[in-house]
Design an enzyme around this catalytic site. Sequence first.
Site, PDB file in Angstrom:
ATOM      1  N   THR A 185      29.945  45.940  39.690  1.00  0.00           N
ATOM      2  CA  THR A 185      31.078  45.107  40.116  1.00  0.00           C
ATOM      3  C   THR A 185      32.313  45.999  40.093  1.00  0.00           C
ATOM      4  O   THR A 185      32.341  47.000  39.377  1.00  0.00           O
ATOM      5  CB  THR A 185      31.308  43.927  39.158  1.00  0.00           C
ATOM      6  OG1 THR A 185      31.629  44.467  37.883  1.00  0.00           O
ATOM      7  CG2 THR A 185      30.096  43.044  39.053  1.00  0.00           C
ATOM      8  N   GLU A 330      27.041  39.498  41.147  1.00  0.00           N
ATOM      9  CA  GLU A 330      26.089  38.974  40.153  1.00  0.00           C
ATOM     10  C   GLU A 330      25.119  37.966  40.760  1.00  0.00           C
ATOM     11  O   GLU A 330      24.165  37.558  40.122  1.00  0.00           O
ATOM     12  CB  GLU A 330      26.849  38.275  39.001  1.00  0.00           C
ATOM     13  CG  GLU A 330      27.584  39.216  38.057  1.00  0.00           C
ATOM     14  CD  GLU A 330      28.986  39.549  38.511  1.00  0.00           C
ATOM     15  OE1 GLU A 330      29.263  39.430  39.724  1.00  0.00           O
ATOM     16  OE2 GLU A 330      29.812  39.933  37.672  1.00  0.00           O
ATOM     17  N   LYS A 438      48.963  27.927  35.179  1.00  0.00           N
ATOM     18  CA  LYS A 438      48.971  26.781  34.259  1.00  0.00           C
ATOM     19  C   LYS A 438      50.409  26.373  34.010  1.00  0.00           C
ATOM     20  O   LYS A 438      51.140  27.053  33.312  1.00  0.00           O
ATOM     21  CB  LYS A 438      48.223  27.146  32.983  1.00  0.00           C
ATOM     22  CG  LYS A 438      46.761  27.418  33.311  1.00  0.00           C
ATOM     23  CD  LYS A 438      45.869  27.642  32.126  1.00  0.00           C
ATOM     24  CE  LYS A 438      44.421  27.713  32.623  1.00  0.00           C
ATOM     25  NZ  LYS A 438      43.487  28.349  31.748  1.00  0.00           N
TER      26      LYS A 438
HETATM   27  P1  ADP Z   1      34.171  41.838  42.304  1.00  0.00           P
HETATM   28  O1  ADP Z   1      33.885  40.710  41.333  1.00  0.00           O
HETATM   29  O2  ADP Z   1      33.626  43.132  41.895  1.00  0.00           O
HETATM   30  O3  ADP Z   1      35.570  41.824  42.850  1.00  0.00           O
HETATM   31  P2  ADP Z   1      32.507  40.449  44.131  1.00  0.00           P
HETATM   32  O4  ADP Z   1      32.326  40.724  45.550  1.00  0.00           O
HETATM   33  O5  ADP Z   1      31.330  40.233  43.307  1.00  0.00           O
HETATM   34  O6  ADP Z   1      33.325  41.621  43.609  1.00  0.00           O
HETATM   35  O7  ADP Z   1      33.541  39.265  43.986  1.00  0.00           O
HETATM   36  C1  ADP Z   1      33.117  37.978  43.802  1.00  0.00           C
HETATM   37  C2  ADP Z   1      34.314  37.069  43.796  1.00  0.00           C
HETATM   38  O8  ADP Z   1      34.963  37.083  45.067  1.00  0.00           O
HETATM   39  C3  ADP Z   1      33.958  35.635  43.577  1.00  0.00           C
HETATM   40  O9  ADP Z   1      33.745  35.337  42.225  1.00  0.00           O
HETATM   41  C4  ADP Z   1      35.185  34.941  44.143  1.00  0.00           C
HETATM   42  O10 ADP Z   1      36.263  34.950  43.229  1.00  0.00           O
HETATM   43  C5  ADP Z   1      35.558  35.812  45.304  1.00  0.00           C
HETATM   44  N1  ADP Z   1      35.020  35.243  46.535  1.00  0.00           N
HETATM   45  C6  ADP Z   1      33.893  35.558  47.181  1.00  0.00           C
HETATM   46  N2  ADP Z   1      33.758  34.825  48.295  1.00  0.00           N
HETATM   47  C7  ADP Z   1      34.830  33.997  48.349  1.00  0.00           C
HETATM   48  C8  ADP Z   1      35.270  32.995  49.260  1.00  0.00           C
HETATM   49  N3  ADP Z   1      34.603  32.679  50.350  1.00  0.00           N
HETATM   50  N4  ADP Z   1      36.422  32.368  48.969  1.00  0.00           N
HETATM   51  C9  ADP Z   1      37.142  32.652  47.870  1.00  0.00           C
HETATM   52  N5  ADP Z   1      36.782  33.596  46.993  1.00  0.00           N
HETATM   53  C10 ADP Z   1      35.639  34.266  47.226  1.00  0.00           C
END
Ligand code: ADP
Length: 539
Positions: A185, A330, A438
């Site tokens: 990640t 994940e 918040k």
């Molecule tokens: P990293 O966590 O390493 O930045 P990831 O690609 O695993 O990379 O990121 C996942 C996160 O990206 C999700 O938990 C969410 O917060 C965000 N995310 C993914 N797709 C969407 C979406 N369609 N809309 C909003 N947020 C998204």
Amino acid sequence: MLGLMQNRQLLVSSIIDFADKNYGDVEIVSKTDSNQVHRYSYSEATYRIKKLINALKNIGLKKGDKVATLAWNDHRHFELYYAISSMGAILHTINPRLFEEQIIYISNHAEDSILFFDQSFANLVNNISKKLVSVKKYVIMKSEKSDLNIKLDNIISYENFIDHKVKDLDWPNFKEEEACSLCYTSGTTGNPKGVLYSHKSTLLHAWATSMPDTLCISASSVVMPVVPMFHANAWGLVYAAPMTGAKLVLPGSDLDGESIYKIINDEKVTISAGVPTVWLMLLNYMDQNRGSIMSVKNLVIGGSAAPKSMIKEFSDKYNVTVLHAWGMTEMSPLGTVCRLLPKHNDLSIASKFDLKAKQGRAIFGVEMKITDDSGVEMPRDGKSFGNLKVKGPWVAEAYYKEPKKILDEEGWFNTGDVATIDPDGFMQITDRSKDVIKSGGEWISSIDLENIAIGHEKILEACVIGIPDTKWDERPLLLIVQDKKSELTKKEVLDFFVGKVAKWWIPDDVIFLEELPHTATGKLLKSKLRDEFKNHKIV
Ligand code: ADP
């Protein structure tokens, strides 16, 4: 009583073997690092995958060894995906957009033994190679046996490396629970963490991804993952395409609007996937050049929220249905896809777009719920928002070499996202838990405010962060990049929110910036902005 069915293991090799035998002449088209268009078939790819396996065995690569890649989406990267996993070794895709220190950390943590890299990352590799303690061999993914313009011991070109006769090869058989690939990640907080996928999780994920109400991939599809192969397995598409016999288009490193436009039209792409930034560049290009993308039926947009204005523009101007999708490294990564149900046919156009802007419904295999901070499940009423938790056979249960548990007692993984779920199961992300504002004991969604801001025609990009406030605890601050030609005032920007959200959600102030900082995966780097503006006083 156990069933009496064959216990065939679900292995990555079975995907390419199937494509070879059943869709052998279907094309893989790829833009290589040297910007050439390369074409061959699944059968030709399979032949080279077998050569690559032989080459890897010849230099002593064993089951469970890690092999790293620093590469764009092209046919050689595709071959590596299948060769490394099929022989029981572990493909480790590294994101080249990370800082050098992070790449060094990741490679050493994974204990990579070989590093395959594109010519365009030669400087990067030159800079870091001395610190990559486990890497014993470098392979530069250059076409043919041209001069290697790099000073490293133990380096060979890809084409030289695989230049062996193929003895016919039986795909090795082993347990489907064994690891096939590793992806870290991006680690916006702390060190990057390794997600170690298994053969079984990868196959099941690709299967579910292809289903009609997921991405609907079939032998009639032309699939182009714009999302990099170093980012969560290119969202599973490099597995889904050969599994279904779809033509696969790999766009290389040029991801600007013009290049994407050209390859979509040249190859008649029917479905593509990527983050909103890429599609914004394509929209801008088409706008300026009166372009159209007639072949495209669906664009999958995920990674961060797809703005409603973008979904609408693709539909209204280009007749393209956007499939808003959500997931994370994940989760292999796919969790939800937004497709309307038959009962929505008679909804007004505006209500349909409201729904399409949600992240969508869980795909088969993913369980999902929202809870409050004490773990109590919250209602699926489309209004209450809470911590989004998931379960499923392609969701991580631990990070690589990290002893800490990441699942709760009941096996739920807390995604770190905050969301609502409506009675039909449509999930909408309202924030990352660390980004939600918040204020006076209530939560304000930074994403909702950002989406409204970018709906303004003169605002190019927007970010909302919470800044400390003595009375309310936190208040929203809006940071925007405006169109170069415009001179918006604060009042004009704030007035744009009136009537769209509750009064107390409207940001307290607006800051105009030349650009916003992003992470290596293209997301807004809110932690940096929070730090920079923590003492901001509203005037
Ligand atoms: P990293 O966590 O390493 O930045 P990831 O690609 O695993 O990379 O990121 C996942 C996160 O990206 C999700 O938990 C969410 O917060 C965000 N995310 C993914 N797709 C969407 C979406 N369609 N809309 C909003 N947020 C998204």
